[in-house]
Design an enzyme around this catalytic site. Structure first.
Site, PDB file in Angstrom:
ATOM      1  N   TRP A  78       0.897  -1.151   0.000  1.00  0.00           N
ATOM      2  CA  TRP A  78       0.000   0.000   0.000  1.00  0.00           C
ATOM      3  C   TRP A  78       0.935   1.198   0.000  1.00  0.00           C
ATOM      4  O   TRP A  78       1.652   1.449   0.958  1.00  0.00           O
ATOM      5  CB  TRP A  78      -0.893  -0.010   1.248  1.00  0.00           C
ATOM      6  CG  TRP A  78      -1.968   1.024   1.189  1.00  0.00           C
ATOM      7  CD1 TRP A  78      -3.187   0.901   0.589  1.00  0.00           C
ATOM      8  CD2 TRP A  78      -1.928   2.333   1.762  1.00  0.00           C
ATOM      9  NE1 TRP A  78      -3.906   2.069   0.740  1.00  0.00           N
ATOM     10  CE2 TRP A  78      -3.161   2.959   1.451  1.00  0.00           C
ATOM     11  CE3 TRP A  78      -0.982   3.051   2.490  1.00  0.00           C
ATOM     12  CZ2 TRP A  78      -3.462   4.255   1.855  1.00  0.00           C
ATOM     13  CZ3 TRP A  78      -1.282   4.339   2.885  1.00  0.00           C
ATOM     14  CH2 TRP A  78      -2.515   4.928   2.570  1.00  0.00           C
ATOM     15  N   LYS A 490     -19.960   2.399   4.180  1.00  0.00           N
ATOM     16  CA  LYS A 490     -19.919   1.179   3.352  1.00  0.00           C
ATOM     17  C   LYS A 490     -20.110   1.545   1.876  1.00  0.00           C
ATOM     18  O   LYS A 490     -19.434   1.029   1.005  1.00  0.00           O
ATOM     19  CB  LYS A 490     -21.012   0.178   3.769  1.00  0.00           C
ATOM     20  CG  LYS A 490     -20.814  -0.507   5.085  1.00  0.00           C
ATOM     21  CD  LYS A 490     -19.771  -1.602   5.094  1.00  0.00           C
ATOM     22  CE  LYS A 490     -18.395  -1.134   5.450  1.00  0.00           C
ATOM     23  NZ  LYS A 490     -18.000  -0.975   6.807  1.00  0.00           N
ATOM     24  N   GLU A 493     -16.969   3.444   0.388  1.00  0.00           N
ATOM     25  CA  GLU A 493     -15.756   2.657   0.147  1.00  0.00           C
ATOM     26  C   GLU A 493     -15.973   1.552  -0.879  1.00  0.00           C
ATOM     27  O   GLU A 493     -15.051   1.200  -1.605  1.00  0.00           O
ATOM     28  CB  GLU A 493     -15.160   2.116   1.453  1.00  0.00           C
ATOM     29  CG  GLU A 493     -16.010   1.149   2.211  1.00  0.00           C
ATOM     30  CD  GLU A 493     -15.376   0.700   3.516  1.00  0.00           C
ATOM     31  OE1 GLU A 493     -14.148   0.678   3.625  1.00  0.00           O
ATOM     32  OE2 GLU A 493     -16.137   0.357   4.451  1.00  0.00           O
ATOM     33  N   HIS A 509     -31.139  21.643  10.070  1.00  0.00           N
ATOM     34  CA  HIS A 509     -30.092  22.642  10.319  1.00  0.00           C
ATOM     35  C   HIS A 509     -29.133  22.742   9.141  1.00  0.00           C
ATOM     36  O   HIS A 509     -28.005  23.196   9.306  1.00  0.00           O
ATOM     37  CB  HIS A 509     -29.350  22.301  11.615  1.00  0.00           C
ATOM     38  CG  HIS A 509     -30.264  22.238  12.794  1.00  0.00           C
ATOM     39  ND1 HIS A 509     -30.735  23.359  13.438  1.00  0.00           N
ATOM     40  CD2 HIS A 509     -30.845  21.181  13.410  1.00  0.00           C
ATOM     41  CE1 HIS A 509     -31.547  22.994  14.415  1.00  0.00           C
ATOM     42  NE2 HIS A 509     -31.631  21.676  14.423  1.00  0.00           N
TER      43      HIS A 509
HETATM   44  O1  M6R Z   1      -8.592  -2.628  12.266  1.00  0.00           O
HETATM   45  P1  M6R Z   1      -9.387  -1.488  12.789  1.00  0.00           P
HETATM   46  O2  M6R Z   1     -10.723  -1.906  13.314  1.00  0.00           O
HETATM   47  O3  M6R Z   1      -8.646  -0.655  13.783  1.00  0.00           O
HETATM   48  O4  M6R Z   1      -9.672  -0.557  11.532  1.00  0.00           O
HETATM   49  C1  M6R Z   1     -10.265   0.699  11.685  1.00  0.00           C
HETATM   50  C2  M6R Z   1     -10.757   1.216  10.366  1.00  0.00           C
HETATM   51  O5  M6R Z   1      -9.692   1.386   9.476  1.00  0.00           O
HETATM   52  C3  M6R Z   1     -11.767   0.259   9.732  1.00  0.00           C
HETATM   53  O6  M6R Z   1     -12.848   0.042  10.578  1.00  0.00           O
HETATM   54  C4  M6R Z   1     -12.292   0.823   8.390  1.00  0.00           C
HETATM   55  O7  M6R Z   1     -13.012   1.992   8.592  1.00  0.00           O
HETATM   56  C5  M6R Z   1     -13.150  -0.263   7.757  1.00  0.00           C
HETATM   57  N1  M6R Z   1     -12.335  -1.119   6.955  1.00  0.00           N
HETATM   58  C6  M6R Z   1     -14.246   0.287   6.949  1.00  0.00           C
HETATM   59  O8  M6R Z   1     -15.057  -0.721   6.439  1.00  0.00           O
END
Ligand code: M6R
Length: 617
Positions: A78, A490, A493, A509
């Protein structure tokens, strides 16, 4: 971010490439900008790497096969420093003799100054990455002992990193180092593994070792040796991985996300499992925080990011209701920099599926430094955040592979309910007696999710019809508000559609100006018996937006007839008590996003620009 695999085995088998590629396939959810491998091959190290998904690397390997080897490393990226190009793909080489290769997850914050130094000395660079700086430093430091070379190099690095290195002069060795970035060891029979998480080697062994921060591990076919960055000997903590390789397969579904949505009844059920005694009382011995300390808490702060933060928002309503302890929810990356007010009587609850999210990890460390008690709600054994916390309450959702979180969200909410009810039970007060009744109802939720999942046909159709939609809004109140935000997340993304979640009361508001004829709006309706007349208020909100031309997609409990005159579509969910409703109302929104993404022909499991575990700031 970035998936890392390392392997050493017997030279007779020469299966390093297969093992590394299999590991990368399982770790690809961590990043998919490029992929690459390096194998020790006689007196040099051979590499192949390619921008794009793992499939591109496989194509390169078909055209330019590698010799069989028993030692190798692999990486799925990444991108942080340098775009997602072939040149920036890992592994990176150090020196000019082709003997050393390095892969890396994280960010070397002082790479500029280190690179400047190396450039002054005449070193040439082939990429824009911070990683190549490490490779060059390692090549210069190498004097017959790769572990020692790694030790001298990490002493110069600032930032968070996991590094793996191989050297042709040490053909049966892979050396790894970690600081604030994940690395676990897999222990096999005559073969050993390194991985960003256990998925990297789950097809081969379930015996694993956790490493502490600032440690270096050296694996050979015979075993694993751990030292601290200062050179003192150390030992990893052994653990057994409780799930098997099948849990990380699609199991007949088209995508991991679809599979994980269908695993939600288990995620909730398993997270409740073994946490009550025969009398229906909660027993959380695993918390390892004394009852007195928990009784003394006068404030709770929840820290998390993304979906996990929405789970925290749901938890705030429930925990405050059951315990009357004030609960604040902070995005972890904001918490760190806002001079938070915490004391030794503050319980800081971090929520993280991966247990590796850098911002959440740093928030936990910050909270500890400020003297708070820290509890981690986490799904991943052997991960960093639980280790850095005073206590952990594991969610038992099993491995979540799809980048978009689904089953982990439900498991996180469930674990937070368990924590809230436990605190209520412990501290007495008006809710202590009712805790058992709530728990009993919670145990019925998996069956209700199962039932709900069986009735998603219309949601799938709506998603298909809406494939060309450019904007969708989501409204909710009370615990339905974070559900609305999660529904919008959801959709953003997975389907790359403009989506926003609002508190329904906030509509007038400002956001109501967005409503124009045909604007689709999902409304998460609280159950009719929700206190404070909230149900009626949301029904009024539906009328207000419909009067302005919105297309109303209403999520309402079975038997709620009041919404019928104002709904263009009604999606029914089984009835449950108000506080537990998010475990059901979010499910149609997940299914909607999944099928809209599919209808658009997008990659459901690996949406663009994202990575499963965000291990950089
Ligand atoms: O691994 P984590 O739960 O700490 O990740 C936090 C966020 O990056 C994660 O919840 C992200 O928002 C989701 N992949 C969204 O679907």
């Amino acid at each position: 971010m970035c998936g890392i695999v390392g392997y050493v085995g017997s030279s007779a088998d020469g299966k390093a490439l297969d093992v590394v590629l299999e590991g990368l396939a399982r770790l690809e959810y961590r990043g998919y900008d490029s992929a690459g491998v390096a194998l020790v091959d006689g007196d040099h190290v051979s590499t192949r790497k390619k921008a794009g998904k793992l499939a591109n690397l496989r194509a390169v390997l078909e055209e330019q096969p590698l010799e069989a080897s028993s030692t190798g490393i692999g990486h799925t990226r990444w991108a942080t420093h340098g775009g997602p190009t072939d040149a920036n793909a890992h592994p990176h080489r150090g020196g000019t003799d082709g003997k050393l290769a390095v892969i890396h997850n994280g960010i070397i914050e002082n790479f500029h100054s280190l690179k400047g130094e190396l450039l002054d000395e005449g070193v040439a660079f082939a990429s824009e990455t911070d990683t190549e700086v490490v490779a060059q430093l390692l090549a210069r430091a190498y004097d017959g002992d790769l572990t020692e070379a790694m030790r001298s190099v990490v002493a110069r690095l600032e930032g968070a990193f996991t590094l793996l290195a191989v050297h042709a002069d040490a053909p049966d060795v892979v050396v790894g180092a970690r600081r604030n970035s994940p690395l676990v060891v897999g222990l096999g029979d005559g073969e050993n593994f390194l991985g960003s998480d256990v998925a990297a080697f789950i097809g081969y062994t379930r015996n694993a070792l956790e490493l502490e921060q600032d440690q270096i591990v050296t694996i050979t076919p015979a075993g694993a040796t751990v030292v601290n960055f200062d050179g003192t000997p150390a030992q990893g903590k052994a653990f057994e991985v409780t799930w098997d390789a099948a849990a990380a397969e699609k199991g007949g579904y088209d995508t991991f996300m679809e599979k994980e949505i269908h695993e939600q009844p288990h995620a909730v059920g398993d997270t409740l499992l073994g946490r009550t005694d025969e009398d229906g009382h909660l027993v959380l011995d695993e918390l390892r925080i004394s009852e007195q300390q928990l009784k003394d808490i006068d404030r709770i702060t929840i820290v998390a990011c993304g979906t996990a933060a929405y789970a925290g928002m749901v938890a705030k309503y429930a925990i405050e209701h059951w315990t009357r302890i004030p609960v604040e929810v902070a995005l972890a990356h904001e918490f760190r920099y806002c001079e938070p007010i915490v004391s030794e009587r503050t319980l800081v609850v971090s929520i993280s599926q991966s247990g590796e999210t850098m911002d959440t990890l740093m928030a936990v460390k910050h909270a500890r430094d400020l003297g708070a008690l820290t509890v981690s709600v986490c799904n991943t054994h052997g991960s960093t955040i639980p280790r850095e916390s005073d206590a952990v309450l594991y969610t038992h959702a099993g491995p979540e592979i799809a980048v978009a979180s689904t089953k982990a969200f439900l498991a996180q909410i469930t674990a937070c309910y368990v924590l809230g009810l436990y605190l209520a039970q412990l501290r007495g007060g008006s809710y202590a007696d009712d805790a058992a009744a709530v728990l009993k109802e919670l145990h019925q939720v998996p069956g209700k999710i199962e039932q709900l999942l069986g009735s998603m046909g219309r949601v799938r159709e709506i998603a298909r019809f809406m494939a060309d939609t450019r904007s969708v809004l989501f409204l909710g109140r009370h615990v339905g508000y974070p559900v609305a935000m999660e529904g919008a997340l959801k959709l953003k993304e997975l389907a790359y559609i403009h989506a926003e979640g609002f508190a329904a009361g906030e509509l007038k508001h400002g956001p109501i100006a967005l409503i124009e004829p045909g604007q689709p709006v999902f409304i998460v309706v609280p159950g009719p018996d929700t206190p404070h007349g909230l149900h009626g208020k949301v029904v009024s909100n539906i009328q207000e937006i419909r009067a302005r031309g919105a297309r109303t997609l209403v999520i309402a409990q079975e038997g709620d007839t009041a919404v019928e005159p104002f709904a263009d579509e009604i999606i029914r969910v089984p009835a449950t008590s108000p506080m537990l409703a998010p475990l059901l109302t979010v499910v149609p929104l997940q299914v909607f996003a999944l099928h809209l993404s599919t209808a658009k022909g997008l990659d459901v499991d690996q949406p663009r620009n994202l990575a499963k575990s965000v291990t950089v700031e």
